[in-house]
Scaffold this motif. Structure first.
Motif, PDB file in Angstrom:
ATOM      1  N   ALA A  27       0.831  -1.205   0.000  1.00 36.19           N
ATOM      2  CA  ALA A  27       0.000   0.000   0.000  1.00 36.19           C
ATOM      3  C   ALA A  27       0.865   1.253   0.000  1.00 36.19           C
ATOM      4  O   ALA A  27       0.532   2.259  -0.630  1.00 36.19           O
ATOM      5  N   MET A  28       1.982   1.209   0.696  1.00 36.27           N
ATOM      6  CA  MET A  28       2.887   2.354   0.719  1.00 36.27           C
ATOM      7  C   MET A  28       3.474   2.630  -0.676  1.00 36.27           C
ATOM      8  O   MET A  28       3.599   3.769  -1.106  1.00 36.27           O
ATOM      9  N   ASN A  29       3.809   1.586  -1.384  1.00 35.49           N
ATOM     10  CA  ASN A  29       4.324   1.758  -2.744  1.00 35.49           C
ATOM     11  C   ASN A  29       3.276   2.341  -3.668  1.00 35.49           C
ATOM     12  O   ASN A  29       3.563   3.181  -4.527  1.00 35.49           O
ATOM     13  N   SER A  30       2.033   1.893  -3.509  1.00 34.65           N
ATOM     14  CA  SER A  30       0.959   2.450  -4.336  1.00 34.65           C
ATOM     15  C   SER A  30       0.733   3.920  -4.021  1.00 34.65           C
ATOM     16  O   SER A  30       0.470   4.736  -4.910  1.00 34.65           O
ATOM     17  N   LEU A  31       0.833   4.282  -2.727  1.00 36.68           N
ATOM     18  CA  LEU A  31       0.705   5.692  -2.372  1.00 36.68           C
ATOM     19  C   LEU A  31       1.838   6.525  -2.949  1.00 36.68           C
ATOM     20  O   LEU A  31       1.650   7.665  -3.378  1.00 36.68           O
ATOM     21  N   ARG A  32       3.026   5.952  -2.976  1.00 38.90           N
ATOM     22  CA  ARG A  32       4.154   6.671  -3.577  1.00 38.90           C
ATOM     23  C   ARG A  32       3.923   6.912  -5.065  1.00 38.90           C
ATOM     24  O   ARG A  32       4.196   7.998  -5.584  1.00 38.90           O
ATOM     25  N   ALA A  33       3.380   5.913  -5.772  1.00 39.23           N
ATOM     26  CA  ALA A  33       3.058   6.097  -7.194  1.00 39.23           C
ATOM     27  C   ALA A  33       1.975   7.138  -7.378  1.00 39.23           C
ATOM     28  O   ALA A  33       2.016   7.951  -8.309  1.00 39.23           O
ATOM     29  N   LEU A  34       0.978   7.138  -6.470  1.00 37.94           N
ATOM     30  CA  LEU A  34      -0.097   8.132  -6.554  1.00 37.94           C
ATOM     31  C   LEU A  34       0.443   9.542  -6.361  1.00 37.94           C
ATOM     32  O   LEU A  34       0.051  10.481  -7.065  1.00 37.94           O
ATOM     33  N   PHE A  35       1.364   9.708  -5.426  1.00 33.85           N
ATOM     34  CA  PHE A  35       1.936  11.032  -5.205  1.00 33.85           C
ATOM     35  C   PHE A  35       2.758  11.499  -6.400  1.00 33.85           C
ATOM     36  O   PHE A  35       2.780  12.679  -6.736  1.00 33.85           O
ATOM     37  N   SER A  36       3.466  10.601  -7.063  1.00 36.06           N
ATOM     38  CA  SER A  36       4.245  10.991  -8.245  1.00 36.06           C
ATOM     39  C   SER A  36       3.341  11.431  -9.387  1.00 36.06           C
ATOM     40  O   SER A  36       3.622  12.403 -10.089  1.00 36.06           O
ATOM     41  N   VAL A  37       2.203  10.716  -9.564  1.00 39.38           N
ATOM     42  CA  VAL A  37       1.248  11.129 -10.597  1.00 39.38           C
ATOM     43  C   VAL A  37       0.655  12.481 -10.264  1.00 39.38           C
ATOM     44  O   VAL A  37       0.500  13.357 -11.131  1.00 39.38           O
ATOM     45  N   THR A  38       0.301  12.681  -8.992  1.00 36.35           N
ATOM     46  CA  THR A  38      -0.245  13.984  -8.582  1.00 36.35           C
ATOM     47  C   THR A  38       0.756  15.104  -8.799  1.00 36.35           C
ATOM     48  O   THR A  38       0.408  16.220  -9.190  1.00 36.35           O
ATOM     49  N   GLN A  39       2.028  14.805  -8.566  1.00 35.40           N
ATOM     50  CA  GLN A  39       3.065  15.820  -8.771  1.00 35.40           C
ATOM     51  C   GLN A  39       3.159  16.218 -10.233  1.00 35.40           C
ATOM     52  O   GLN A  39       3.265  17.403 -10.560  1.00 35.40           O
ATOM     53  N   ASN A  40       3.069  15.254 -11.132  1.00 34.32           N
ATOM     54  CA  ASN A  40       3.134  15.573 -12.564  1.00 34.32           C
ATOM     55  C   ASN A  40       1.927  16.379 -13.007  1.00 34.32           C
ATOM     56  O   ASN A  40       2.031  17.318 -13.798  1.00 34.32           O
ATOM     57  N   VAL A  41       0.734  16.040 -12.498  1.00 30.47           N
ATOM     58  CA  VAL A  41      -0.472  16.781 -12.862  1.00 30.47           C
ATOM     59  C   VAL A  41      -0.401  18.208 -12.370  1.00 30.47           C
ATOM     60  O   VAL A  41      -0.752  19.159 -13.072  1.00 30.47           O
ATOM     61  N   LEU A  42       0.074  18.380 -11.126  1.00 29.50           N
ATOM     62  CA  LEU A  42       0.192  19.733 -10.588  1.00 29.50           C
ATOM     63  C   LEU A  42       1.191  20.572 -11.369  1.00 29.50           C
ATOM     64  O   LEU A  42       0.972  21.746 -11.645  1.00 29.50           O
ATOM     65  N   SER A  43       2.312  19.972 -11.740  1.00 32.17           N
ATOM     66  CA  SER A  43       3.320  20.734 -12.489  1.00 32.17           C
ATOM     67  C   SER A  43       2.799  21.151 -13.841  1.00 32.17           C
ATOM     68  O   SER A  43       3.087  22.244 -14.319  1.00 32.17           O
ATOM     69  N   THR A  44       1.985  20.282 -14.466  1.00 34.24           N
ATOM     70  CA  THR A  44       1.437  20.634 -15.779  1.00 34.24           C
ATOM     71  C   THR A  44       0.399  21.733 -15.674  1.00 34.24           C
ATOM     72  O   THR A  44       0.353  22.655 -16.489  1.00 34.24           O
ATOM     73  N   SER A  45      -0.453  21.665 -14.653  1.00 28.26           N
ATOM     74  CA  SER A  45      -1.517  22.661 -14.505  1.00 28.26           C
ATOM     75  C   SER A  45      -0.987  23.999 -14.023  1.00 28.26           C
ATOM     76  O   SER A  45      -1.492  25.051 -14.400  1.00 28.26           O
ATOM     77  N   LEU A  46       0.047  23.982 -13.168  1.00 26.53           N
ATOM     78  CA  LEU A  46       0.580  25.231 -12.632  1.00 26.53           C
ATOM     79  C   LEU A  46       1.591  25.895 -13.536  1.00 26.53           C
ATOM     80  O   LEU A  46       2.095  26.967 -13.217  1.00 26.53           O
ATOM     81  N   ARG A  47       1.918  25.261 -14.655  1.00 25.47           N
ATOM     82  CA  ARG A  47       2.868  25.887 -15.581  1.00 25.47           C
ATOM     83  C   ARG A  47       2.279  27.150 -16.197  1.00 25.47           C
ATOM     84  O   ARG A  47       2.976  28.118 -16.469  1.00 25.47           O
ATOM     85  N   GLN A  48       0.971  27.135 -16.436  1.00 16.97           N
ATOM     86  CA  GLN A  48       0.308  28.301 -17.004  1.00 16.97           C
ATOM     87  C   GLN A  48      -0.229  29.237 -15.929  1.00 16.97           C
ATOM     88  O   GLN A  48      -0.363  30.435 -16.160  1.00 16.97           O
ATOM     89  N   PHE A  49      -0.556  28.703 -14.737  1.00 18.80           N
ATOM     90  CA  PHE A  49      -1.117  29.525 -13.674  1.00 18.80           C
ATOM     91  C   PHE A  49      -0.268  29.362 -12.416  1.00 18.80           C
ATOM     92  O   PHE A  49      -0.568  28.515 -11.569  1.00 18.80           O
ATOM     93  N   PRO A  50       0.829  30.099 -12.274  1.00 16.53           N
ATOM     94  CA  PRO A  50       1.656  29.980 -11.075  1.00 16.53           C
ATOM     95  C   PRO A  50       0.912  30.476  -9.843  1.00 16.53           C
ATOM     96  O   PRO A  50       0.231  31.492  -9.888  1.00 16.53           O
ATOM     97  N   VAL A  51       1.030  29.735  -8.755  1.00 18.91           N
ATOM     98  CA  VAL A  51       0.318  30.050  -7.517  1.00 18.91           C
ATOM     99  C   VAL A  51       1.343  30.321  -6.438  1.00 18.91           C
ATOM    100  O   VAL A  51       2.307  29.568  -6.284  1.00 18.91           O
ATOM    101  N   MET A  52       1.116  31.380  -5.657  1.00 19.35           N
ATOM    102  CA  MET A  52       1.988  31.704  -4.541  1.00 19.35           C
ATOM    103  C   MET A  52       1.411  31.098  -3.268  1.00 19.35           C
ATOM    104  O   MET A  52       0.212  31.206  -2.999  1.00 19.35           O
TER     105      MET A  52
END
Length: 215
Positions: A27-52
């Motif tokens: 389960a810990m490994n699956s959570l680690r994979a989930l966090f990596s996917v979330t990180q990629n999605v956030l980086s893609t979405s925040l590239r156009q809209f930087p948030v402070m």
């Protein structure tokens, strides 16, 4: 963003870490994979809209061992790269009313087509980089100069090896050129006669040297 890996669990919860079952570890490994996917999605979405990030997160981020810092742009924290705006190149500054900037279609077109190179027409009648040319006399012609000059200019029509026919001026007084004679032509414009861009070289092939008159 918590980094849920074995190292952090061992530091903060050593007893739980050694008592984890195999299912919990998966389960810990699956959570680690989930966090990596979330990180990629956030980086893609925040590239156009930087948030402070708010100040509260900035102050409390350093106290939590498993969190990354939230200072500055959130995209910088995710990617770990500096996204500060670069200085404008001097070639893009013009000093106009728009803050000295000339952005837009012109700059884009310059990048597409490269620097502008002025095309200068080749005015050499014999061809580019051809100072002399051997030709055949087609016929003798007489040209009228521009004002205020009035004397007739003795010229010949010469056919070049390229097939082009040019009018060449015969310098000096008197010549014996006829049809089918071979002459050497050089690039020299006759200033007072329009259409005459070359001259015949005396003393070469069938055109003899100029003989001075005996006084």
């Amino acid at each position: 963003l918590f980094k849920l890996d074995s190292l952090h669990l061992e530091i903060f919860c050593p007893n739980i870490f050694f008592g984890l079952s195999k299912k919990c570890y998966l389960a810990m490994n699956s959570l680690r994979a989930l966090f990596s996917v979330t990180q990629n999605v956030l980086s893609t979405s925040l590239r156009q809209f930087p948030v402070m990030a708010p100040p509260s997160l900035t102050s409390g981020a350093s106290r939590v061992g498993g969190l990354t810092g939230f200072g500055g742009n959130l995209l910088e924290q995710i990617r770990g790269k500096c996204t500060r705006p670069r200085k404008l190149h001097p070639s893009l500054r013009d000093g106009g009313d728009n803050g000295g900037l000339i952005y837009g279609v012109e700059v884009m077109v310059d990048h597409m087509h490269g620097p502008h190179k002025k095309k200068r027409p080749n005015k050499n009648p014999l061809g580019f980089g051809v100072p002399f040319a051997k030709g055949i006399v087609v016929r003798n012609v007489v040209k009228k100069p521009k004002k205020p000059n009035s004397a007739n200019r003795k010229c010949v029509l010469v056919r070049l090896p390229t097939g082009k026919e040019v009018t060449s001026y015969v310098p000096g007084e008197g010549h014996n050129l006829q049809e089918h004679n071979q002459v050497l032509v050089r690039v020299a414009r006759l200033r007072d006669t329009p259409g005459v861009k070359t001259k015949v070289v005396r003393g070469k092939y069938d055109l003899p040297h100029l003989v001075k008159k005996k006084s």
